[in-house]
Scaffold this motif. Structure first.
Motif, PDB file in Angstrom:
ATOM      1  N   UNK A 216       0.835  -1.206   0.000  1.00 38.85           N
ATOM      2  CA  UNK A 216       0.000   0.000   0.000  1.00 38.85           C
ATOM      3  C   UNK A 216       0.869   1.254   0.000  1.00 38.85           C
ATOM      4  N   UNK A 217       1.900   1.256   0.832  1.00 41.77           N
ATOM      5  CA  UNK A 217       2.799   2.407   0.889  1.00 41.77           C
ATOM      6  C   UNK A 217       3.552   2.573  -0.434  1.00 41.77           C
ATOM      7  N   UNK A 218       3.927   1.458  -1.040  1.00 44.90           N
ATOM      8  CA  UNK A 218       4.615   1.513  -2.337  1.00 44.90           C
ATOM      9  C   UNK A 218       3.704   2.160  -3.384  1.00 44.90           C
ATOM     10  N   UNK A 219       2.417   1.845  -3.335  1.00 45.19           N
ATOM     11  CA  UNK A 219       1.495   2.453  -4.293  1.00 45.19           C
ATOM     12  C   UNK A 219       1.369   3.956  -4.062  1.00 45.19           C
ATOM     13  N   UNK A 220       1.466   4.385  -2.810  1.00 42.57           N
ATOM     14  CA  UNK A 220       1.455   5.821  -2.524  1.00 42.57           C
ATOM     15  C   UNK A 220       2.651   6.500  -3.198  1.00 42.57           C
ATOM     16  N   UNK A 221       3.848   5.949  -3.000  1.00 39.24           N
ATOM     17  CA  UNK A 221       5.049   6.535  -3.602  1.00 39.24           C
ATOM     18  C   UNK A 221       5.004   6.455  -5.124  1.00 39.24           C
ATOM     19  N   UNK A 222       4.448   5.385  -5.648  1.00 42.10           N
ATOM     20  CA  UNK A 222       4.286   5.264  -7.094  1.00 42.10           C
ATOM     21  C   UNK A 222       3.379   6.369  -7.625  1.00 42.10           C
TER      22      UNK A 222
ATOM     23  N   UNK B 149      11.857   4.835  -6.936  1.00 42.66           N
ATOM     24  CA  UNK B 149      12.811   3.941  -6.282  1.00 42.66           C
ATOM     25  C   UNK B 149      12.373   3.651  -4.846  1.00 42.66           C
ATOM     26  N   UNK B 150      11.824   4.650  -4.170  1.00 46.95           N
ATOM     27  CA  UNK B 150      11.294   4.418  -2.816  1.00 46.95           C
ATOM     28  C   UNK B 150      10.171   3.380  -2.860  1.00 46.95           C
ATOM     29  N   UNK B 151       9.313   3.457  -3.862  1.00 45.52           N
ATOM     30  CA  UNK B 151       8.234   2.482  -4.010  1.00 45.52           C
ATOM     31  C   UNK B 151       8.806   1.077  -4.206  1.00 45.52           C
ATOM     32  N   UNK B 152       9.810   0.971  -5.048  1.00 43.97           N
ATOM     33  CA  UNK B 152      10.411  -0.337  -5.319  1.00 43.97           C
ATOM     34  C   UNK B 152      11.128  -0.912  -4.101  1.00 43.97           C
TER      35      UNK B 152
ATOM     36  N   UNK C 215       6.172  -5.924  -7.197  1.00 43.32           N
ATOM     37  CA  UNK C 215       5.042  -5.387  -7.975  1.00 43.32           C
ATOM     38  C   UNK C 215       5.532  -4.987  -9.362  1.00 43.32           C
ATOM     39  N   UNK C 216       5.108  -5.722 -10.361  1.00 39.46           N
ATOM     40  CA  UNK C 216       5.577  -5.502 -11.725  1.00 39.46           C
ATOM     41  C   UNK C 216       5.336  -4.104 -12.246  1.00 39.46           C
ATOM     42  N   UNK C 217       4.175  -3.526 -11.948  1.00 38.10           N
ATOM     43  CA  UNK C 217       3.871  -2.199 -12.494  1.00 38.10           C
ATOM     44  C   UNK C 217       4.825  -1.126 -11.981  1.00 38.10           C
ATOM     45  N   UNK C 218       5.401  -1.341 -10.793  1.00 35.13           N
ATOM     46  CA  UNK C 218       6.391  -0.384 -10.303  1.00 35.13           C
ATOM     47  C   UNK C 218       7.628  -0.392 -11.194  1.00 35.13           C
ATOM     48  N   UNK C 219       8.028  -1.572 -11.659  1.00 34.39           N
ATOM     49  CA  UNK C 219       9.178  -1.685 -12.555  1.00 34.39           C
ATOM     50  C   UNK C 219       8.869  -1.087 -13.923  1.00 34.39           C
ATOM     51  N   UNK C 220       7.638  -1.253 -14.391  1.00 38.42           N
ATOM     52  CA  UNK C 220       7.248  -0.651 -15.667  1.00 38.42           C
ATOM     53  C   UNK C 220       7.339   0.865 -15.585  1.00 38.42           C
TER      54      UNK C 220
END
Length: 173
Positions: free
Chosen positions: A81-87, A107-110, A116-121
């Motif tokens: 959830x926090x990663x999605x916030x940073x994304x 990078x913080x999200x990752x 989570x694949x979409x973060x890498x995309x």
């Protein structure tokens, strides 16, 4: 406010009061939008799940009356959830043409959830905008490894390989 920031606040306040609240990702039908003249956005949705008994729960969703309980949802970790916030913040900055600032958030999200694949995309897209084709190729390859069915990763890979001069592979993607 968006669904992620709303849900982060709700879950934090609920937990402060001793309420068992968790994050959930909702499988909504695809919602696409143009962020700018070169950026497609695919929206995801997060809400809160409050466990009211061992067999029952209540959903708290920013959509209010618009929430549809027929959509599947899955509990996700706090880190996801926090990663999605940073994304989301990275995407906002990218749309403001602040790619270097966006990269910090991506990078913080990752770091929070590298699975989570979409973060890498999204990282690949930022590298592509910066002209870092090697980094973009590595990031999109990781995205495709994590989520081989992602149309966003396919489209990003096509852009990358076209810029690398591999038209055949770009066309395949």
């Amino acid at each position: 406010v968006n669904c992620v920031s709303y849900t982060l606040l709700f879950v934090a306040l609920a937990r402060e009061e001793g309420i068992d609240a968790r994050f959930a990702e909702v499988e909504i039908p695809p919602v696409w939008n143009m962020g700018d003249d070169v950026t497609f956005l695919l929206y995801r949705h997060v809400n809160a799940r409050v466990e009211t008994s061992p067999t029952a729960f209540q959903v708290v969703d920013i959509s209010g009356e618009g929430y549809d309980p027929r959509f599947d949802q899955e509990t996700i970790s706090d880190a996801a959830a926090e990663a999605q916030f940073y994304n989301n913040r990275a995407v906002e900055l990218r749309l403001q043409h602040r790619e270097r600032d966006a990269l910090v958030y991506q990078i913080a999200a990752l770091k929070l959830d590298p699975g989570l694949g979409f973060l890498w995309t999204n990282l690949a897209s930022l590298y592509l905008l910066d002209g870092n084709l090697r980094g973009a190729r590595i990031a999109v390859t990781r995205a495709l490894t994590l989520d081989a069915d992602s149309t966003m990763s396919d489209a990003t890979a096509a852009q990358i390989y076209r810029q690398l001069g591999d038209v055949q592979l770009a066309d395949w993607f």
